[in-house]
Design a protein around this motif. Sequence first.
Motif, PDB file in Angstrom:
ATOM      1  N   VAL A   1       0.827  -1.210   0.000  1.00 30.22           N
ATOM      2  CA  VAL A   1       0.000   0.000   0.000  1.00 30.22           C
ATOM      3  C   VAL A   1       0.862   1.261   0.000  1.00 30.22           C
ATOM      4  CG1 VAL A   1      -1.704   1.304   1.348  1.00 30.22           C
ATOM      5  CG2 VAL A   1      -1.962  -1.161   1.067  1.00 30.22           C
ATOM      6  N   ASP A   2       2.039   1.198   0.605  1.00 28.84           N
ATOM      7  CA  ASP A   2       2.909   2.377   0.657  1.00 28.84           C
ATOM      8  C   ASP A   2       3.391   2.806  -0.729  1.00 28.84           C
ATOM      9  OD1 ASP A   2       4.429  -0.041   0.668  1.00 28.84           O
ATOM     10  OD2 ASP A   2       6.202   1.068   1.323  1.00 28.84           O
ATOM     11  N   LYS A   3       3.263   1.939  -1.718  1.00 30.11           N
ATOM     12  CA  LYS A   3       3.651   2.266  -3.091  1.00 30.11           C
ATOM     13  C   LYS A   3       2.475   2.781  -3.922  1.00 30.11           C
ATOM     14  CE  LYS A   3       7.589  -0.854  -3.177  1.00 30.11           C
ATOM     15  NZ  LYS A   3       7.737  -0.775  -1.772  1.00 30.11           N
ATOM     16  N   TRP A   4       1.248   2.690  -3.396  1.00 29.86           N
ATOM     17  CA  TRP A   4       0.084   3.223  -4.102  1.00 29.86           C
ATOM     18  C   TRP A   4       0.185   4.744  -4.139  1.00 29.86           C
ATOM     19  CZ3 TRP A   4      -4.774   0.449  -1.684  1.00 29.86           C
ATOM     20  CH2 TRP A   4      -4.708  -0.916  -1.948  1.00 29.86           C
ATOM     21  N   PRO A   5      -0.265   5.381  -5.215  1.00 29.82           N
ATOM     22  CA  PRO A   5      -0.227   6.846  -5.268  1.00 29.82           C
ATOM     23  C   PRO A   5      -1.174   7.468  -4.241  1.00 29.82           C
ATOM     24  CG  PRO A   5      -1.283   5.945  -7.233  1.00 29.82           C
ATOM     25  CD  PRO A   5      -0.780   4.783  -6.440  1.00 29.82           C
ATOM     26  N   GLU A   6      -0.778   8.632  -3.785  1.00 31.86           N
ATOM     27  CA  GLU A   6      -1.587   9.361  -2.809  1.00 31.86           C
ATOM     28  C   GLU A   6      -2.615  10.217  -3.542  1.00 31.86           C
ATOM     29  OE1 GLU A   6      -0.411  12.629   0.374  1.00 31.86           O
ATOM     30  OE2 GLU A   6       0.484  10.676   0.822  1.00 31.86           O
ATOM     31  N   ALA A   7      -3.774  10.365  -2.928  1.00 35.37           N
ATOM     32  CA  ALA A   7      -4.834  11.219  -3.480  1.00 35.37           C
ATOM     33  C   ALA A   7      -5.462  12.006  -2.340  1.00 35.37           C
ATOM     34  CB  ALA A   7      -5.891  10.366  -4.184  1.00 35.37           C
ATOM     35  N   ARG A   8      -6.097  13.124  -2.694  1.00 31.65           N
ATOM     36  CA  ARG A   8      -6.839  13.916  -1.711  1.00 31.65           C
ATOM     37  C   ARG A   8      -8.297  13.482  -1.756  1.00 31.65           C
ATOM     38  NH1 ARG A   8      -4.201  15.526   2.175  1.00 31.65           N
ATOM     39  NH2 ARG A   8      -5.746  17.093   2.719  1.00 31.65           N
ATOM     40  N   ALA A   9      -8.817  13.144  -0.609  1.00 38.43           N
ATOM     41  CA  ALA A   9     -10.223  12.768  -0.485  1.00 38.43           C
ATOM     42  C   ALA A   9     -10.976  13.948   0.123  1.00 38.43           C
ATOM     43  CB  ALA A   9     -10.357  11.540   0.409  1.00 38.43           C
ATOM     44  N   THR A  10     -12.174  14.176  -0.363  1.00 43.31           N
ATOM     45  CA  THR A  10     -13.019  15.272   0.125  1.00 43.31           C
ATOM     46  C   THR A  10     -14.212  14.684   0.864  1.00 43.31           C
ATOM     47  OG1 THR A  10     -12.375  16.628  -1.767  1.00 43.31           O
ATOM     48  CG2 THR A  10     -14.330  17.317  -0.539  1.00 43.31           C
ATOM     49  N   VAL A  11     -14.358  15.087   2.121  1.00 44.74           N
ATOM     50  CA  VAL A  11     -15.439  14.577   2.967  1.00 44.74           C
ATOM     51  C   VAL A  11     -16.786  15.016   2.402  1.00 44.74           C
ATOM     52  CG1 VAL A  11     -16.477  14.675   5.279  1.00 44.74           C
ATOM     53  CG2 VAL A  11     -13.985  14.568   5.035  1.00 44.74           C
ATOM     54  N   ARG A  12     -17.699  14.067   2.303  1.00 41.98           N
ATOM     55  CA  ARG A  12     -19.067  14.344   1.848  1.00 41.98           C
ATOM     56  C   ARG A  12     -20.062  14.232   2.993  1.00 41.98           C
ATOM     57  NH1 ARG A  12     -17.967  17.538  -1.135  1.00 41.98           N
ATOM     58  NH2 ARG A  12     -16.952  17.114  -3.099  1.00 41.98           N
ATOM     59  N   ASN A  13     -19.794  13.322   3.956  1.00 46.68           N
ATOM     60  CA  ASN A  13     -20.730  13.129   5.057  1.00 46.68           C
ATOM     61  C   ASN A  13     -20.010  12.421   6.203  1.00 46.68           C
ATOM     62  OD1 ASN A  13     -23.298  13.196   6.290  1.00 46.68           O
ATOM     63  ND2 ASN A  13     -23.692  11.095   5.674  1.00 46.68           N
ATOM     64  N   VAL A  14     -20.397  12.757   7.431  1.00 46.06           N
ATOM     65  CA  VAL A  14     -19.873  12.086   8.624  1.00 46.06           C
ATOM     66  C   VAL A  14     -21.052  11.726   9.515  1.00 46.06           C
ATOM     67  CG1 VAL A  14     -18.402  12.278  10.670  1.00 46.06           C
ATOM     68  CG2 VAL A  14     -17.699  13.388   8.541  1.00 46.06           C
ATOM     69  N   VAL A  15     -21.141  10.452   9.868  1.00 43.92           N
ATOM     70  CA  VAL A  15     -22.197   9.983  10.766  1.00 43.92           C
ATOM     71  C   VAL A  15     -21.525   9.358  11.986  1.00 43.92           C
ATOM     72  CG1 VAL A  15     -24.156   8.418  11.041  1.00 43.92           C
ATOM     73  CG2 VAL A  15     -23.761   9.536   8.836  1.00 43.92           C
ATOM     74  N   GLN A  16     -21.713   9.992  13.138  1.00 40.71           N
ATOM     75  CA  GLN A  16     -21.136   9.483  14.383  1.00 40.71           C
ATOM     76  C   GLN A  16     -22.106   8.513  15.055  1.00 40.71           C
ATOM     77  OE1 GLN A  16     -20.275  13.061  16.583  1.00 40.71           O
ATOM     78  NE2 GLN A  16     -18.439  13.487  15.397  1.00 40.71           N
ATOM     79  N   PHE A  17     -21.532   7.470  15.678  1.00 42.47           N
ATOM     80  CA  PHE A  17     -22.357   6.477  16.362  1.00 42.47           C
ATOM     81  C   PHE A  17     -21.533   5.786  17.442  1.00 42.47           C
ATOM     82  CE2 PHE A  17     -20.283   4.387  12.857  1.00 42.47           C
ATOM     83  CZ  PHE A  17     -19.939   3.136  13.323  1.00 42.47           C
ATOM     84  N   GLU A  18     -22.203   5.023  18.280  1.00 46.32           N
ATOM     85  CA  GLU A  18     -21.516   4.250  19.317  1.00 46.32           C
ATOM     86  C   GLU A  18     -21.683   2.765  19.028  1.00 46.32           C
ATOM     87  OE1 GLU A  18     -22.853   5.360  23.214  1.00 46.32           O
ATOM     88  OE2 GLU A  18     -21.813   7.280  23.134  1.00 46.32           O
ATOM     89  N   GLU A  19     -20.610   2.029  19.230  1.00 44.79           N
ATOM     90  CA  GLU A  19     -20.621   0.583  19.058  1.00 44.79           C
ATOM     91  C   GLU A  19     -20.511  -0.052  20.436  1.00 44.79           C
ATOM     92  OE1 GLU A  19     -18.469  -1.717  15.733  1.00 44.79           O
ATOM     93  OE2 GLU A  19     -17.084  -1.717  17.419  1.00 44.79           O
ATOM     94  N   PRO A  20     -21.440  -0.914  20.799  1.00 46.86           N
ATOM     95  CA  PRO A  20     -21.373  -1.532  22.130  1.00 46.86           C
ATOM     96  C   PRO A  20     -20.056  -2.285  22.324  1.00 46.86           C
ATOM     97  CG  PRO A  20     -23.423  -2.092  21.026  1.00 46.86           C
ATOM     98  CD  PRO A  20     -22.556  -1.406  20.018  1.00 46.86           C
ATOM     99  N   SER A  21     -19.557  -2.236  23.523  1.00 46.77           N
ATOM    100  CA  SER A  21     -18.328  -2.949  23.844  1.00 46.77           C
ATOM    101  C   SER A  21     -18.639  -4.424  24.066  1.00 46.77           C
ATOM    102  CB  SER A  21     -17.705  -2.365  25.111  1.00 46.77           C
ATOM    103  OG  SER A  21     -16.617  -3.159  25.513  1.00 46.77           O
ATOM    104  N   PRO A  22     -17.742  -5.299  23.624  1.00 45.58           N
ATOM    105  CA  PRO A  22     -17.961  -6.725  23.870  1.00 45.58           C
ATOM    106  C   PRO A  22     -17.781  -7.095  25.351  1.00 45.58           C
ATOM    107  CG  PRO A  22     -15.862  -6.385  22.784  1.00 45.58           C
ATOM    108  CD  PRO A  22     -16.557  -5.057  22.837  1.00 45.58           C
ATOM    109  N   GLU A  23     -17.142  -6.215  26.090  1.00 49.07           N
ATOM    110  CA  GLU A  23     -16.943  -6.457  27.519  1.00 49.07           C
ATOM    111  C   GLU A  23     -18.132  -5.875  28.294  1.00 49.07           C
ATOM    112  OE1 GLU A  23     -13.098  -5.068  28.708  1.00 49.07           O
ATOM    113  OE2 GLU A  23     -12.221  -5.735  26.822  1.00 49.07           O
TER     114      GLU A  23
END
Length: 100
Positions: free
Chosen positions: A12-34
């Motif tokens: 992956v370190d040899k793959w070319p770099e690109a700029r990504a532009t954020v379109r949407n962010v959805v925050q959530f909580e994931e229950p802990s297995p503990e």
Amino acid sequence: MLKELFAKMRGVDKWPEARATVRNVVQFEEPSPERYAFPRKLADVTFAYTDTQLELQYGCITVADSSSLYDAKEDDTFSIRVNPAHPDQYYSLEATKTYL
């Protein structure tokens, strides 16, 4: 550290770099297995990027609340690496999960 090593072993370190532009962010909580642990705070970040063939692509990564992308806003940018053989495949070091 382990994540970077795994990515490097896959080339992956040899793959070319690109700029990504954020379109949407959805925050959530994931229950802990503990039983008594706090839930993990995560966010799905949907973004657009231009691949090596100059075609517009879309992707989504899941990030932890410790990531700089957790509180990202629409039109913020960040770096990803794009697989030149499969431009719809990408990698972000900030991702806890990547959908390829």
